[in-house]
Design an enzyme around this catalytic site. Structure first.
Site, PDB file in Angstrom:
ATOM      1  N   LYS A   5      29.093  56.755  27.756  1.00 28.59           N
ATOM      2  CA  LYS A   5      29.026  56.469  29.237  1.00 28.59           C
ATOM      3  C   LYS A   5      30.425  56.783  29.829  1.00 28.59           C
ATOM      4  O   LYS A   5      30.406  57.192  31.158  1.00 28.59           O
ATOM      5  CB  LYS A   5      29.016  54.902  29.222  1.00 28.59           C
ATOM      6  N   GLU A  27      27.372  47.789  38.858  1.00 24.14           N
ATOM      7  CA  GLU A  27      26.548  46.686  38.168  1.00 24.14           C
ATOM      8  C   GLU A  27      26.330  46.880  36.773  1.00 24.14           C
ATOM      9  O   GLU A  27      26.563  48.001  36.238  1.00 24.14           O
ATOM     10  CB  GLU A  27      25.234  46.627  38.975  1.00 24.14           C
ATOM     11  N   SER A  39      24.960  58.241  20.169  1.00 19.99           N
ATOM     12  CA  SER A  39      25.455  57.990  21.540  1.00 19.99           C
ATOM     13  C   SER A  39      26.594  56.976  21.549  1.00 19.99           C
ATOM     14  O   SER A  39      27.336  56.989  22.456  1.00 19.99           O
ATOM     15  CB  SER A  39      24.555  57.451  22.367  1.00 19.99           C
TER      16      SER A  39
HETATM   17  C1  LIG Z   1      24.061  52.463  27.549  1.00 17.01           C
HETATM   18  C2  LIG Z   1      23.819  52.920  26.187  1.00 17.01           C
HETATM   19  C3  LIG Z   1      22.731  53.561  26.053  1.00 17.01           C
HETATM   20  C4  LIG Z   1      21.484  53.760  26.830  1.00 17.01           C
HETATM   21  O1  LIG Z   1      21.868  54.301  28.068  1.00 17.01           O
HETATM   22  P1  LIG Z   1      21.308  55.895  28.401  1.00 17.01           P
HETATM   23  O2  LIG Z   1      21.818  56.174  29.900  1.00 17.01           O
HETATM   24  O3  LIG Z   1      19.920  55.954  28.318  1.00 17.01           O
HETATM   25  O4  LIG Z   1      22.156  56.713  27.750  1.00 17.01           O
HETATM   26  C5  LIG Z   1      22.706  54.198  24.720  1.00 17.01           C
HETATM   27  N1  LIG Z   1      23.406  54.382  23.893  1.00 17.01           N
HETATM   28  C6  LIG Z   1      24.668  53.517  24.090  1.00 17.01           C
HETATM   29  C7  LIG Z   1      25.491  53.663  22.779  1.00 17.01           C
HETATM   30  C8  LIG Z   1      24.868  52.987  25.292  1.00 17.01           C
HETATM   31  O5  LIG Z   1      25.931  52.206  25.474  1.00 17.01           O
END
Ligand SMILES: *Cc1c(COP(=O)(O)O)cnc(C)c1O
Length: 394
Positions: free
Chosen positions: A89, A111, A377
């Site tokens: 993010k 938000e 992610s």
């Molecule tokens: C917020 C988040 C997501 C989901 O958000 P996307 O906008 O779909 O990428 C996925 N993995 C992690 C670790 C997150 O913090």
């Protein structure tokens, strides 16, 4: 460009800017300026420097040997979990705070639902010394106390949304109201590849550093830039959009999206938008979302806070509808098992969102020579209590 955004802000039939009249000037200012600002040399220089020295990029592309042996294919993990703040993010919030500065804004609003985007926003506001207000549903504030504390420690003000179900969509309404009232000095940082045009495209471009790096890293390791598949979990779809971006128009690269099926697609408790969604308008764009026959947005559910969202970004709706992307829905149980498996096979505890992407091996069999790149992610520290309860580790 078949799969990317067009000049009007649409991916196929999805996207656009469906906003209240009073928000039009704010969004229009951004739309007119975002590309020019983003590709100025001075912007690129500062953005890349911060990604390197502050976020810690490039994130490694790690060959997961034991995971590969288990599933008899070649698996690489793109380690966004190693970024500062523990997920992808921050790539977007760094980009947007620089955008805000270039546009002369000195106040940031955002938000947040689970608080991850709020923390990433509060982080970059502290970095730049810019005032930060994060709207959050009153219920979410109670559920996500550690992230509320983080935001406060970083100097942000957390304002509770007290109306409606007192969760994410109510926080979004409050943020939009704030932006209407403060059009001149305020920038609204949206946290996923969603929202009115140009947000999905802007967020995607900031996150596209993920696939840009995958290309040269894979070339170094395998002698070719293109994997056979790229895999990512989808909430709103920002880590996925960044992972796919440089492969979108290259149809030999398979695109795989994994969404949260919660307790099962037909259980009434899920966030499986591709299976259950229909076209509608959410967060200012036309996209697939879960709704009742009369158009009320359905309350989503997933064990992972980041995938607990009733829609997907317009790029993903188009990838789904056009058949360019393969979509899978993974249950809570499958995801938790895949998260435990990665921990024990590779010594990496993933975020539960990411665990959904890792459960792809329950759903699809790859060939031995396939190169499969999975977007890791985020890291699992924030989810440790959920893992502990689920696996009775205490
Ligand atoms: C917020 C988040 C997501 C989901 O958000 P996307 O906008 O779909 O990428 C996925 N993995 C992690 C670790 C997150 O913090």
């Amino acid at each position: 460009m078949k799969y990317n955004v067009n000049k009007k802000g649409y991916y196929g039939e999805f996207g656009g800017a469906y906003i209240p009249e009073m928000l039009y000037p704010n969004v229009e200012e951004l739309r007119q300026k975002y590309l020019e600002v983003m590709y100025e040399d001075s912007f690129q220089k500062e953005f890349n420097q911060l990604l390197k020295d502050y976020v810690g990029r490039p994130s490694p592309l790690y060959f997961a040997k034991r995971l590969s042996e288990k599933y008899n294919t070649k698996v690489y993990l793109k380690r966004e979990d190693l970024n500062h703040t523990g997920a992808h993010k921050v790539n977007n919030t760094i980009g947007q705070i620089l955008m805000a500065k270039k546009l002369g804004k000195n106040r940031i609003i955002a938000e947040t639902g689970a608080g991850q985007h709020g923390v990433a926003t509060a982080t970059v506001c502290a970095l730049m010394g810019i005032k930060c207000i994060v709207y959050m549903g009153e219920i979410d504030i109670a559920r996500q106390a550690p992230n509320v504390a983080r935001m406060k420690m970083l100097g942000a003000e957390v304002r509770p949304a007290l109306s409606g179900s007192r969760t994410l969509k109510d926080a979004t309404n409050e943020a939009i109201r704030d932006w209407i009232n403060n059009p001149v000095d305020t920038h609204y940082i949206i946290g996923s590849a969603i929202g009115p045009h140009p947000y999905p495209d802007m967020v995607t471009r900031f996150q596209s550093v993920i696939s840009e790096e995958i290309k040269w890293q894979l070339k170094e390791k395998e002698g070719r830039e293109n994997p056979d598949y790229v895999v990512a979990c989808i909430g709103g779809g920002s880590n996925a959009a960044g992972t796919y971006y440089h492969f979108l128009e290259n149809e030999e690269v398979g695109i795989i999206a994994v969404e949260a099926a919660g307790k099962g697609i037909d259980s009434g408790e899920s966030a499986a938008t591709s299976k259950l969604g229909s076209e509608g308008i959410i967060h200012g764009c036309k996209t697939l979302l879960m709704q009742t026959p009369d158009g009320q947005i359905t309350e989503p559910y997933s064990i992972s806070a980041g995938l607990d969202y009733p829609g997907v970004g317009p790029m993903h709706s188009h990838l789904y509808k056009s058949g360019r992307g393969e979509f899978y829905s993974v249950t809570d149980d499958e995801a938790m098992t895949a998260g435990l498996e990665l921990s024990q096979l590779e010594g990496i505890i993933p975020a539960i969102e990411t665990s959904h992407a890792l459960a792809i091996f329950d759903h699809k069999k790859f060939k031995k020579d396939d190169i499969v790149v999975i977007s890791l992610s985020g890291r699992g520290d924030k989810d440790l209590d959920t893992y502990i309860d689920y696996f009775k580790l205490k």
